[in-house]
Scaffold this motif. Structure first.
Motif: not given
Ligand code: AMP
Ligand code: MG
Length: 342
Positions: A64-66, A79-82, A173-178, A188-189
């Protein structure tokens, strides 16, 4: 650009059984879904330069880039990932010269960089004084985690953006990676500007995180580069992570990479209500690798966890996976997926 609501999202390339080959990832959300052609790449770069969040494929997992120099953009990742703000981010750069502009790359770090970049290895290095990196990226530390990712799309994107790109895995955060663009859109859409869709990730596990230091190199997180390969390159054993109050890597958080349902390890068979995630020649709901190939199992791991969750398993039982090579990273992820949730 690919239409946003296309249900025919690329399934995994090679997985352990025929069930897996027919997986599809239904999605309906607002992020732009970009093809990895010239217009898609240009759009992704333009969005990143404008401070937006763009998910992109690397050989490990989707990131997830910035723009790492733009504090507002980096704050939007958290914020997006919590994601807890004490958990610093990995910065992605296109080559070693770019890395040396932001971090001090010498000694063992230089040898490792030359041996394994581009590739699934992250180095935690001293942050160069005055480097234009938001302190949110490093969580205020004097070190910077950097990686030169493999894969044409990631490197082409980084070259086009021309700035360091902070990119944790593109999952809550904390969940299975994509490991597919569809996973990113499902989770995250509605929180990101776009995802570049290049199909499934080749490695399927996050990078190996190493911290070279005066007393040797520490393994902060096992990952897509086997520890044995690192030790062969250095001619020395890796040191374990130092135990500190603040975790240095998400791999040190007890519960991470977790699907919604419970996970039980070392299972010979599924109990009632469970679905079996197999490894090797076993009768199961989904198989990581029928032939017992660890690279194939790594590539399938997160996709299969997503899929069994989606099928509504009460619990996922997992066959034993050997603790060697990539098996160490696979078992690390599985242990954290199975750990009691906080
Ligand atoms: P992920 O969130 O899956 O992309 O994993 C990246 C991880 O790299 C972060 O969560 C950190 O724990 C680790 N990391 C990033 N920067 C540093 C640093 N300066 N020192 C130690 N670990 C770091
Ligand atoms: Mg992650």
């Amino acid at each position: 650009m690919i239409p946003q609501h296309d249900p025919k999202i690329t399934p995994p390339a090679r997985c352990g059984n025929d069930n897996a080959a027919s997986l599809a990832w239904p999605s309906a959300m607002s992020a732009e879904r970009l093809a990895c052609d010239a217009p898609g790449m240009a759009r992704a770069a333009e969005l990143l330069q404008a401070g937006a969040l763009v998910a992109f494929p690397t050989e490990t997992v989707y990131g997830l880039g910035a723009d790492a120099g733009d504090g507002r953009a980096v704050a939007a990742i958290f914020a997006a990932k919590d994601r807890p703000s004490f958990n610093p981010l990995i910065v992605h750069l296109p080559d070693l010269d770019a890395v040396a502009r932001y971090a001090v790359l010498e000694g063992d770090a230089q040898r490792l960089a030359q041996a394994f970049w581009p590739g699934p290895m992250t180095l935690v290095l001293p942050l160069r004084a005055g480097a234009a990196i938001s302190p949110l990226v490093t969580a205020g530390l004097s070190t910077l985690a950097v990686r030169v990712p493999g894969g044409r799309v990631a490197r082409d994107l980084l070259a086009r953006v021309g700035r360091p790109v902070a990119a944790p895995s593109a999952n809550p955060s904390g969940r299975v990676s994509a490991t597919h663009a569809g996973h990113v859109l499902d989770h995250l859409g509605d929180r990101i500007a776009a995802v570049l869709d290049d199909g499934p990730c080749a490695v399927g596990l996050e990078s190996t995180i190493l911290a070279p230091g005066a007393d040797g190199t520490r393994l902060l997180r096992p990952g897509g580069l086997p520890a044995e390969a690192v030790e062969a390159c250095l001619g020395a054993e890796l040191l374990p992570p130092q135990v500190t109050a603040r975790p240095d890597a998400p791999g040190q958080l007890a519960s991470h990479y977790a699907p919604r349902c419970r996970v039980r390890l070392g299972a010979a068979r599924a109990d009632p209500g469970e679905m079996l995630l197999g490894f090797g020649a076993v009768d199961c709901d989904l198989n990581l690798s029928l032939s017992g190939d660890l690279a194939e199992a790594a590539a399938c791991l997160f996709g299969h966890l997503h899929e069994l969750d989606r099928r509504g398993a009460e619990a996922i039982a997992v066959s034993p996976v050997p603790e060697a090579g990539l098996g160490r990273a696979i078992n690390d992820r599985l242990r954290r997926a199975a750990a009691p949730r906080g």
